[in-house]
Design a protein around this motif. Structure first.
Motif, PDB file in Angstrom:
ATOM      1  N   GLU A   7       0.817  -1.193   0.000  1.00 55.99           N
ATOM      2  CA  GLU A   7       0.000   0.000   0.000  1.00 55.99           C
ATOM      3  C   GLU A   7       0.862   1.257   0.000  1.00 55.99           C
ATOM      4  N   SER A   8       0.302   2.303  -0.544  1.00 50.39           N
ATOM      5  CA  SER A   8       0.965   3.596  -0.466  1.00 50.39           C
ATOM      6  C   SER A   8       0.821   4.119   0.960  1.00 50.39           C
ATOM      7  N   PRO A   9       1.635   5.102   1.349  1.00 53.84           N
ATOM      8  CA  PRO A   9       1.560   5.624   2.714  1.00 53.84           C
ATOM      9  C   PRO A   9       0.188   6.173   3.093  1.00 53.84           C
ATOM     10  N   LEU A  10      -0.580   6.632   2.104  1.00 53.63           N
ATOM     11  CA  LEU A  10      -1.884   7.217   2.401  1.00 53.63           C
ATOM     12  C   LEU A  10      -3.055   6.362   1.923  1.00 53.63           C
ATOM     13  N   ALA A  11      -2.809   5.093   1.707  1.00 56.81           N
ATOM     14  CA  ALA A  11      -3.888   4.208   1.259  1.00 56.81           C
ATOM     15  C   ALA A  11      -5.054   4.221   2.251  1.00 56.81           C
ATOM     16  N   SER A  12      -4.740   4.307   3.534  1.00 59.57           N
ATOM     17  CA  SER A  12      -5.799   4.295   4.553  1.00 59.57           C
ATOM     18  C   SER A  12      -6.505   5.642   4.676  1.00 59.57           C
ATOM     19  N   ARG A  13      -5.994   6.663   3.980  1.00 55.28           N
ATOM     20  CA  ARG A  13      -6.590   7.998   4.060  1.00 55.28           C
ATOM     21  C   ARG A  13      -7.174   8.463   2.722  1.00 55.28           C
ATOM     22  N   THR A  14      -7.247   7.572   1.751  1.00 55.03           N
ATOM     23  CA  THR A  14      -7.743   7.949   0.426  1.00 55.03           C
ATOM     24  C   THR A  14      -9.164   8.496   0.501  1.00 55.03           C
ATOM     25  N   GLU A  15     -10.030   7.791   1.207  1.00 58.66           N
ATOM     26  CA  GLU A  15     -11.426   8.223   1.323  1.00 58.66           C
ATOM     27  C   GLU A  15     -11.512   9.542   2.096  1.00 58.66           C
ATOM     28  N   LEU A  16     -10.711   9.670   3.145  1.00 53.97           N
ATOM     29  CA  LEU A  16     -10.717  10.904   3.937  1.00 53.97           C
ATOM     30  C   LEU A  16     -10.333  12.104   3.081  1.00 53.97           C
ATOM     31  N   LEU A  17      -9.291  11.960   2.273  1.00 52.12           N
ATOM     32  CA  LEU A  17      -8.853  13.069   1.427  1.00 52.12           C
ATOM     33  C   LEU A  17      -9.904  13.409   0.374  1.00 52.12           C
ATOM     34  N   ALA A  18     -10.547  12.385  -0.157  1.00 54.05           N
ATOM     35  CA  ALA A  18     -11.609  12.624  -1.140  1.00 54.05           C
ATOM     36  C   ALA A  18     -12.759  13.399  -0.515  1.00 54.05           C
ATOM     37  N   GLU A  19     -13.109  13.045   0.725  1.00 56.02           N
ATOM     38  CA  GLU A  19     -14.190  13.743   1.420  1.00 56.02           C
ATOM     39  C   GLU A  19     -13.774  15.156   1.817  1.00 56.02           C
ATOM     40  N   THR A  20     -12.498  15.356   2.046  1.00 53.96           N
ATOM     41  CA  THR A  20     -11.968  16.663   2.427  1.00 53.96           C
ATOM     42  C   THR A  20     -12.000  17.641   1.257  1.00 53.96           C
ATOM     43  N   SER A  21     -11.816  17.125   0.057  1.00 53.94           N
ATOM     44  CA  SER A  21     -11.772  17.979  -1.126  1.00 53.94           C
ATOM     45  C   SER A  21     -13.109  18.674  -1.341  1.00 53.94           C
ATOM     46  N   VAL A  22     -13.041  19.901  -1.858  1.00 52.57           N
ATOM     47  CA  VAL A  22     -14.227  20.714  -2.113  1.00 52.57           C
ATOM     48  C   VAL A  22     -14.209  21.112  -3.581  1.00 52.57           C
ATOM     49  N   PRO A  23     -15.054  20.506  -4.429  1.00 54.53           N
ATOM     50  CA  PRO A  23     -15.037  20.802  -5.866  1.00 54.53           C
ATOM     51  C   PRO A  23     -15.079  22.299  -6.145  1.00 54.53           C
ATOM     52  N   GLY A  24     -14.174  22.737  -7.005  1.00 52.52           N
ATOM     53  CA  GLY A  24     -14.125  24.138  -7.391  1.00 52.52           C
ATOM     54  C   GLY A  24     -13.328  25.021  -6.465  1.00 52.52           C
ATOM     55  N   SER A  25     -12.942  24.490  -5.292  1.00 52.75           N
ATOM     56  CA  SER A  25     -12.199  25.296  -4.326  1.00 52.75           C
ATOM     57  C   SER A  25     -10.881  24.661  -3.903  1.00 52.75           C
ATOM     58  N   ASP A  27      -8.762  20.710  -3.854  1.00 51.12           N
ATOM     59  CA  ASP A  27      -8.697  19.287  -4.176  1.00 51.12           C
ATOM     60  C   ASP A  27      -7.415  18.730  -3.568  1.00 51.12           C
ATOM     61  N   ILE A  28      -7.551  17.690  -2.751  1.00 50.25           N
ATOM     62  CA  ILE A  28      -6.409  17.110  -2.051  1.00 50.25           C
ATOM     63  C   ILE A  28      -6.358  15.622  -2.333  1.00 50.25           C
ATOM     64  N   GLY A  29      -5.204  15.125  -2.759  1.00 48.69           N
ATOM     65  CA  GLY A  29      -5.066  13.702  -3.032  1.00 48.69           C
ATOM     66  C   GLY A  29      -3.613  13.286  -3.090  1.00 48.69           C
TER      67      GLY A  29
END
Length: 199
Positions: A7-25, A27-29
């Motif tokens: 796994e990548s270092p952030l495999a366990s945080r992929t969903e969290l980062l996706a939820e953190t991102s705000v379309p148009g403002s 984007d974190i990944g």
């Protein structure tokens, strides 16, 4: 060539980062498994000139980066650079740089497993990063191609501003601190989320 497994270092945080991102403002990944090769060589001299010829671009100076074909070269210190490329390129990059050194004093080390890359993009990216970083990230001070080693959320990181009309930053963070940075990002981005009022 062996394939990367695990796994990548952030495999366990992929969903969290996706939820953190705000379309148009904002984007974190994660961009995982990029090739990262450290180069140490005296900046003045035949070996550095051969390296530049091999890369197809001069070695960048303090606080800057250079595009060398499909590679990025980041200045990391007076005699140190980081060569970044797509996954799986490390053996080819190492071989080419060793050949360019041609036995002269220097070092080439694959450090691909040492860090991962977090991409932070969007109109709010500068404001977001400045919540945990003291650098002036305005384009007039930290424009495209600029890079710096700094602290972000009390974590040592290398920050690179990519080229493009929309702000895009790469945060190169040690694998052991990546989850801390992801958790901080989720908290720091909360005000931009659904229902937030963006001025």
């Amino acid at each position: 060539m062996a394939e990367i497994t695990g796994e990548s270092p952030l495999a366990s945080r992929t969903e969290l980062l996706a939820e953190t991102s705000v379309p148009g403002s904002l984007d974190i990944g994660e961009i995982p498994f990029l090739t990262q090769v450290t180069l140490r060589v005296a900046p003045e001299g035949a070996a550095a000139a051969r390296v530049a010829d091999t890369l197809g671009a001069p070695l960048p100076g303090p606080g800057t980066s250079a595009v060398a074909g499909d590679l990025l070269v980041l200045w990391m210190g007076p005699d140190e650079w980081l060569v970044v490329g797509e996954q799986g390129r490390a053996p080819d990059v190492e071989e080419a740089l060793h050949k360019a050194l041609d036995g002269e004093h220097g070092a080439v080390v694959d450090v691909s497993g040492q860090r991962t890359v977090v991409e932070i993009a969007g109109p709010r990216s500068e404001e977001f990063l400045n919540k945990g970083c003291s650098l002036d990230l305005h384009p007039s001070s930290f424009g495209p191609g600029r890079c710096a080693q700094t602290l972000l959320a009390r974590t040592e990181a290398t920050l690179l501003r990519r080229h493009g009309a929309t702000p895009v930053f790469w945060v190169l963070v040690r694998s052991s601190f990546a989850r801390h940075l992801a958790d901080w990002s989720a908290d720091a981005a909360a005000e931009y989320g659904e229902g937030a009022v963006l001025a």
